[in-house]
Design a protein around this motif. Structure first.
Motif, PDB file in Angstrom:
ATOM      1  N   ILE A   1       0.851  -1.192   0.000  1.00  8.41           N
ATOM      2  CA  ILE A   1       0.000   0.000   0.000  1.00  8.41           C
ATOM      3  C   ILE A   1       0.882   1.236   0.000  1.00  8.41           C
ATOM      4  CG2 ILE A   1      -0.149   0.235   2.528  1.00  8.41           C
ATOM      5  CD1 ILE A   1      -3.210   0.584   0.312  1.00  8.41           C
ATOM      6  N   SER A   2       0.408   2.301  -0.633  1.00 11.25           N
ATOM      7  CA  SER A   2       1.051   3.612  -0.526  1.00 11.25           C
ATOM      8  C   SER A   2       0.131   4.521   0.256  1.00 11.25           C
ATOM      9  CB  SER A   2       1.338   4.193  -1.913  1.00 11.25           C
ATOM     10  OG  SER A   2       2.353   3.469  -2.570  1.00 11.25           O
ATOM     11  N   LEU A   3       0.667   5.112   1.324  1.00 12.86           N
ATOM     12  CA  LEU A   3      -0.126   5.965   2.204  1.00 12.86           C
ATOM     13  C   LEU A   3       0.351   7.406   2.120  1.00 12.86           C
ATOM     14  CD1 LEU A   3      -0.407   3.843   5.496  1.00 12.86           C
ATOM     15  CD2 LEU A   3      -1.992   3.917   3.559  1.00 12.86           C
TER      16      LEU A   3
ATOM     17  N   LEU B   1      -5.614  10.731  -0.142  1.00 14.71           N
ATOM     18  CA  LEU B   1      -4.699  10.532  -1.261  1.00 14.71           C
ATOM     19  C   LEU B   1      -3.949   9.206  -1.171  1.00 14.71           C
ATOM     20  CD1 LEU B   1      -3.205  14.136  -1.583  1.00 14.71           C
ATOM     21  CD2 LEU B   1      -5.218  13.168  -2.700  1.00 14.71           C
ATOM     22  N   SER B   2      -4.336   8.342  -0.248  1.00 13.42           N
ATOM     23  CA  SER B   2      -3.723   7.017  -0.153  1.00 13.42           C
ATOM     24  C   SER B   2      -4.337   6.074  -1.184  1.00 13.42           C
ATOM     25  CB  SER B   2      -3.908   6.439   1.257  1.00 13.42           C
ATOM     26  OG  SER B   2      -3.147   7.167   2.199  1.00 13.42           O
ATOM     27  N   ASP B   3      -3.666   4.938  -1.400  1.00 13.31           N
ATOM     28  CA  ASP B   3      -4.192   3.930  -2.317  1.00 13.31           C
ATOM     29  C   ASP B   3      -5.551   3.435  -1.847  1.00 13.31           C
ATOM     30  OD1 ASP B   3      -1.984   4.039  -3.944  1.00 13.31           O
ATOM     31  OD2 ASP B   3      -1.091   2.159  -3.230  1.00 13.31           O
ATOM     32  N   CYS B   4      -6.335   2.956  -2.813  1.00 13.66           N
ATOM     33  CA  CYS B   4      -7.676   2.467  -2.511  1.00 13.66           C
ATOM     34  C   CYS B   4      -7.840   1.047  -3.062  1.00 13.66           C
ATOM     35  CB  CYS B   4      -8.722   3.402  -3.102  1.00 13.66           C
ATOM     36  SG  CYS B   4     -10.421   2.948  -2.672  1.00 13.66           S
ATOM     37  N   PRO B   5      -7.362   0.040  -2.330  1.00 12.62           N
ATOM     38  CA  PRO B   5      -7.549  -1.341  -2.776  1.00 12.62           C
ATOM     39  C   PRO B   5      -9.025  -1.740  -2.710  1.00 12.62           C
ATOM     40  CG  PRO B   5      -5.882  -1.166  -1.040  1.00 12.62           C
ATOM     41  CD  PRO B   5      -6.629   0.122  -1.075  1.00 12.62           C
ATOM     42  N   PRO B   6      -9.396  -2.810  -3.378  1.00 12.82           N
ATOM     43  CA  PRO B   6     -10.782  -3.281  -3.320  1.00 12.82           C
ATOM     44  C   PRO B   6     -11.189  -3.657  -1.895  1.00 12.82           C
ATOM     45  CG  PRO B   6      -9.597  -4.350  -5.109  1.00 12.82           C
ATOM     46  CD  PRO B   6      -8.578  -3.612  -4.300  1.00 12.82           C
ATOM     47  N   ALA B   7     -12.470  -3.453  -1.576  1.00 14.10           N
ATOM     48  CA  ALA B   7     -13.019  -3.897  -0.293  1.00 14.10           C
ATOM     49  C   ALA B   7     -13.120  -5.432  -0.316  1.00 14.10           C
ATOM     50  CB  ALA B   7     -14.383  -3.258  -0.087  1.00 14.10           C
ATOM     51  N   PRO B   8     -13.191  -6.060   0.899  1.00 11.70           N
ATOM     52  CA  PRO B   8     -13.242  -5.476   2.237  1.00 11.70           C
ATOM     53  C   PRO B   8     -11.856  -5.316   2.853  1.00 11.70           C
ATOM     54  CG  PRO B   8     -13.644  -7.820   2.381  1.00 11.70           C
ATOM     55  CD  PRO B   8     -13.457  -7.517   0.920  1.00 11.70           C
ATOM     56  N   TYR B   9     -11.796  -4.542   3.961  1.00  6.81           N
ATOM     57  CA  TYR B   9     -10.610  -4.443   4.787  1.00  6.81           C
ATOM     58  C   TYR B   9     -10.952  -5.012   6.163  1.00  6.81           C
ATOM     59  CZ  TYR B   9      -9.941  -0.564   1.411  1.00  6.81           C
ATOM     60  OH  TYR B   9      -9.871   0.213   0.278  1.00  6.81           O
ATOM     61  N   ASN B  10      -9.943  -5.113   7.037  1.00  4.11           N
ATOM     62  CA  ASN B  10     -10.195  -5.469   8.433  1.00  4.11           C
ATOM     63  C   ASN B  10      -9.303  -4.626   9.337  1.00  4.11           C
ATOM     64  OD1 ASN B  10      -7.670  -7.097   9.121  1.00  4.11           O
ATOM     65  ND2 ASN B  10      -8.421  -8.227   7.329  1.00  4.11           N
ATOM     66  N   ILE B  11      -9.650  -4.569  10.613  1.00  4.01           N
ATOM     67  CA  ILE B  11      -8.931  -3.691  11.535  1.00  4.01           C
ATOM     68  C   ILE B  11      -7.473  -4.108  11.671  1.00  4.01           C
ATOM     69  CG2 ILE B  11      -8.800  -2.835  13.916  1.00  4.01           C
ATOM     70  CD1 ILE B  11     -11.102  -1.615  12.363  1.00  4.01           C
ATOM     71  N   GLY B  12      -7.207  -5.412  11.675  1.00  5.90           N
ATOM     72  CA  GLY B  12      -5.830  -5.865  11.749  1.00  5.90           C
ATOM     73  C   GLY B  12      -5.003  -5.368  10.578  1.00  5.90           C
TER      74      GLY B  12
ATOM     75  N   GLY C   1     -13.060   2.502  -0.737  1.00  2.00           N
ATOM     76  CA  GLY C   1     -12.395   2.763   0.526  1.00  2.00           C
ATOM     77  C   GLY C   1     -13.376   2.870   1.679  1.00  2.00           C
ATOM     78  N   TYR C   2     -14.482   3.571   1.435  1.00  3.06           N
ATOM     79  CA  TYR C   2     -15.496   3.727   2.478  1.00  3.06           C
ATOM     80  C   TYR C   2     -16.093   2.369   2.832  1.00  3.06           C
ATOM     81  CZ  TYR C   2     -19.264   5.827   5.171  1.00  3.06           C
ATOM     82  OH  TYR C   2     -20.119   6.178   6.191  1.00  3.06           O
ATOM     83  N   LEU C   3     -16.457   1.595   1.804  1.00  4.76           N
ATOM     84  CA  LEU C   3     -17.060   0.289   2.056  1.00  4.76           C
ATOM     85  C   LEU C   3     -16.059  -0.660   2.700  1.00  4.76           C
ATOM     86  CD1 LEU C   3     -19.191  -0.289  -1.172  1.00  4.76           C
ATOM     87  CD2 LEU C   3     -19.928   0.590   1.055  1.00  4.76           C
ATOM     88  N   GLY C   4     -14.796  -0.575   2.272  1.00  6.69           N
ATOM     89  CA  GLY C   4     -13.782  -1.430   2.879  1.00  6.69           C
ATOM     90  C   GLY C   4     -13.701  -1.226   4.373  1.00  6.69           C
ATOM     91  N   CYS C   5     -13.741   0.030   4.808  1.00  5.19           N
ATOM     92  CA  CYS C   5     -13.669   0.329   6.243  1.00  5.19           C
ATOM     93  C   CYS C   5     -14.974   0.009   6.956  1.00  5.19           C
ATOM     94  CB  CYS C   5     -13.258   1.785   6.446  1.00  5.19           C
ATOM     95  SG  CYS C   5     -11.511   2.093   6.059  1.00  5.19           S
TER      96      CYS C   5
END
Length: 262
Positions: free
Chosen positions: A9-11, A60-71, A178-182
């Motif tokens: 990821i690029s942040l 402005l960070s990368d936006c990988p496909p959803a889903p994400y997790n807290i870890g 990004g929104y849905l991933g979170c």
């Protein structure tokens, strides 16, 4: 603008204050970017190193496909800290940012000197409610849920201000993936067991008009962490650093001074 290229990821990140000072790291809420802290940073002691970043899928960070997790989101923070050479910090997290902070402190206690948990909890709402929001956004976009979110984010007085428009625009311009991933990350997260084992200084902050993480929810999480201090900020909602930056900065500064971190 600065970009940290990590393993997967690029942040986007920013630094203020003294680059040689002790680090304070800020993590944003769902649907906001690092500008969330613009009004608070100038009010804090300027001998510290203030780092903020856009989590994956935001700003402005990368936006990988959803889903994400807290870890995964906590691992991103570890990668950023390594990139910046930060071995220890006071971590300030708001909403999902606070969940990231709890996970970071549980997995890497040596990296977190203390935690500020603003308008957050070990478990934020029921999974079914988050899945309903995900379905609504998948069907009609973030715009369809923007007005109810503004009611949960802000107190009554702020919602009559022209400044509300900027925050609504920030929300609706967040990448949908990004929104849905979170949202998925929050839906599946229950940090109660690990957060109850935390052994570090904690300041928990709540807004009296917060409809997203009401004060009793924040207090419940504070009570499960030994020695945690709970404070309410009157007349503000889910983003007290926006509605009352002076009050937020005062409480954060007092906490840093109590830690002898300044």
């Amino acid at each position: 603008m600065r970009i940290a290229r990590l393993d997967d990821i690029s942040l986007h990140w920013r630094e203020d204050g003294d680059p040689s000072g002790r680090a304070v790291v800020f993590a944003n809420s769902l649907g906001t970017d690092l500008r969330l802290w613009d009004q608070v940073i100038p009010l804090l002691p300027q001998n510290l190193r203030y780092v903020r970043f856009d989590k994956r899928g935001h700003g402005l960070s990368d936006c990988p496909p959803a889903p994400y997790n807290i870890g995964q989101l906590a691992d991103d923070v570890v990668g950023l800290l390594d990139h910046l050479g930060i071995t220890e910090s006071v971590f300030v997290g708001l909403s999902i940012g606070g969940m990231i902070g709890q996970m970071l402190a549980a997995r890497h206690p040596e990296r977190v000197r203390a935690l500020v948990l603003s308008n957050t909890a070990a478990k934020m709402g029921e999974a079914s409610a988050w899945h309903d929001r995900i379905a609504a956004i998948e069907a009609k976009g973030i715009e369809a849920v923007a007005d109810p979110i503004m009611e949960r984010w802000f107190g009554t007085a702020f919602r009559t201000s022209p400044n509300l428009t900027a925050w609504r625009n920030m929300l609706t311009r967040t990448p949908v993936n990004g929104y849905l991933g979170c949202c998925h990350a929050i839906a599946q997260a229950d940090l109660s067991n690990t957060s109850a084992q935390l052994m570090l200084p904690v300041l928990a902050l709540a807004g009296t008009e917060d409809q997203a993480s009401p004060p009793d929810l924040v207090r419940t999480t504070a009570e499960m962490i030994a020695g945690a201090r709970f404070e309410q900020i009157d007349g503000v909602g889910h983003l007290p650093c926006v509605e009352d930056p002076q009050g937020f900065a005062r409480l954060l500064t007092e906490f840093l001074e109590d830690l002898r971190y300044v």
